[in-house]
Design a protein around this motif. Sequence first.
Motif, PDB file in Angstrom:
ATOM      1  N   THR A  25       0.842  -1.186   0.000  1.00 47.86           N
ATOM      2  CA  THR A  25       0.000   0.000   0.000  1.00 47.86           C
ATOM      3  C   THR A  25       0.884   1.245   0.000  1.00 47.86           C
ATOM      4  N   ALA A  80      -8.389   0.626  -5.078  1.00 41.92           N
ATOM      5  CA  ALA A  80      -9.119   0.949  -6.310  1.00 41.92           C
ATOM      6  C   ALA A  80      -8.395   0.486  -7.555  1.00 41.92           C
ATOM      7  N   THR A  81      -7.067   0.339  -7.469  1.00 45.00           N
ATOM      8  CA  THR A  81      -6.304  -0.061  -8.659  1.00 45.00           C
ATOM      9  C   THR A  81      -5.623  -1.409  -8.481  1.00 45.00           C
ATOM     10  N   ASP A  96      -3.970   4.345   3.685  1.00 43.02           N
ATOM     11  CA  ASP A  96      -3.643   4.227   2.265  1.00 43.02           C
ATOM     12  C   ASP A  96      -4.381   5.285   1.453  1.00 43.02           C
ATOM     13  N   GLY A 137      -5.392   4.966  -1.785  1.00 41.90           N
ATOM     14  CA  GLY A 137      -6.217   4.519  -2.907  1.00 41.90           C
ATOM     15  C   GLY A 137      -5.734   3.281  -3.613  1.00 41.90           C
ATOM     16  N   SER A 138      -4.895   2.446  -2.961  1.00 38.26           N
ATOM     17  CA  SER A 138      -4.354   1.260  -3.617  1.00 38.26           C
ATOM     18  C   SER A 138      -5.433   0.258  -3.987  1.00 38.26           C
TER      19      SER A 138
END
Length: 645
Positions: A491, A551-552, A546, A548-549
Amino acid sequence: MSLRLPILMLGLAAAGCAQAGERTVPERQAAEFADLSIEELANIDVTSVSKRPERLQDAPASVFVITADDIRRAGSRSLPEALRLAPNLQVARASNSGYYISARGLNGTSNSPANKLLVMIDGRSVYSPLFSGVFWDEPDVMLEDVERIEVISGPGGTLWGVNAVNGVINIITRHASDTQGDLLMLRGDTDGAQAAFRHGAGGAGHHWRVYGKVFGLARSELNTGAHIDDAWDQGQVGFRSDWERGGDRFSVNGNAWRGRQGQPAPGAISAPGASTGVDDIITRGANLSGRWERLLADGGSVSVLAYYDHRYRQVPPTFTDSVDIADVQVQHSLPALGAHNIVWGGEYRYSWDSVTNSRFVAFLPASDRQAWASLFAQDQIALRDDLRLTAGARYERNPYTGAEFLPTLRLSWRMSPAHSLWTGYSRTVRAPSRLDVDAFIPGAPPFLLAGGPRVRSEVARVFEVGYRGQVGQDLSYSVTAFRNLYDHLRTTDLTPAGTIEFGNQMEGRAYGIEAWASYQMSEAWRLSAGATALRERFSLKPASRDLGSVATTGVDPAYTAQLRSNYAFDSTRELEVAVRRVGSTGRPAVPGYTAVDLRFGWRFAPGMELSVIGANLNGGHREYGVAQFGSEVPRSLGIKLVWQK
């Protein structure tokens, strides 16, 4: 690149045709188009599953073998293109030289490259200690020299070490005695060209070959028609020597290469300001490896593999990396001890890595020396004539997290001579790399990204069950279901000081099915099909900060499917048609696509084969990345000539 090079190569091809009538070909090279039968394919010996030869039908793992005939019939022009033939892999092209390849998902994210697949060429790992993955512009081979590619989807940490999390690709080249004489390959495509030669000789227990190849690819385009700066030229030379003395077998091979490739926007590393000053990437490298094997009088064997690998990569304006790797592997297969077949061994790897930092990106320390050491053992126990239990473990020490324990347990039931059922459990890890721990952005304080001082290994616990069968001599098939439980995934965490650090505050799971089959419709016509289905779910731990890890992460296609048809009109002409379908992905959004490929091959004279090859005949498509920067994989047409003497 203009079309002058393809036209020049086709002119050389015509000159070669004019001389073809003066050549003769040994009987073994004047072979027919005939491929291995369905029954012979099931009996191929594979070595990647248990580090000893065993029938593919008996291997307790999800393994697909790409044969030399498969590569030739498909008209593949690069290693990543050849890997598309494996239905248990996802191969996504982002640019001419940029590929993302994985098995069972996690094929790269916005904060983590594809780094859970171990790739080897004749036992030499092409893993990069900079980011734990593979730069796919580096592991090049002459495809005409490939004997087979064993593709294992699923964990291989017990036998092969950390980073063999979601799969193992073992590329095995031909023994020098199988490549005697001369070979010339010329190919021109609408988007590039290549040429290669090989010369092999020897006798009385000693054989050798030398080869060389060059290729060039023109710039690709966006879906708007705008050009992308990813033109690529590369050359490579190498040799292999094999000989025997009594019960000893020796092999030495070496390769050297140099390339230049455009660097598509926004650049290889996203950092503030780094999109200015982007220039061509320069790559070069050389490797030398040697193997010794001895068959022992008691039925056992011992082998030693040692190699040295140098790689250099200049990526303006962000960094330049120079790394040297020395590796020694020892393996001992004991003679059968009652119901037990034991193999054990160890490996020691040492690297010297030196990075030239920039004001945009820094690896601190800039120079580092690292060592990996491991011991493994695996026992295959015959509980009954039709029931085998495989138990093994590896103890591996890496520079960042210390000792890792990688166990596996597999049970295989031979239900009948043509049908087998197997199941397995494994624990494997992806150890941190310099990118996880030592990367800082920008190149001097104050830092926006301040490395990962507390990172730990990413862990996967994998459960599998598979069935492999053969119906008569015309149909074979394999089906595997799996469930992966992930922990400590990477992350990007916001610290109290306002900087970003790499951490391990994500967990998740993935489950799916992969299946493939081959059916001999008639003596001249064979159909092969494969499909995968995958679902992934990831979540952050309560302590995570985190950015935004999730989401991808896990933006892999929910399904893939392929159908290949090969028809031999006679002993000199054949047609292969392939259709691939890949589902869409989420963020970044990549639409699903269908690709239609075709190859017509004609052996018009002894030792002379002409192919007409079409790729993506139904139109170009994007396979990876955002639409703003993602390359369109184009429709292309090509002609290939192979001359052998």
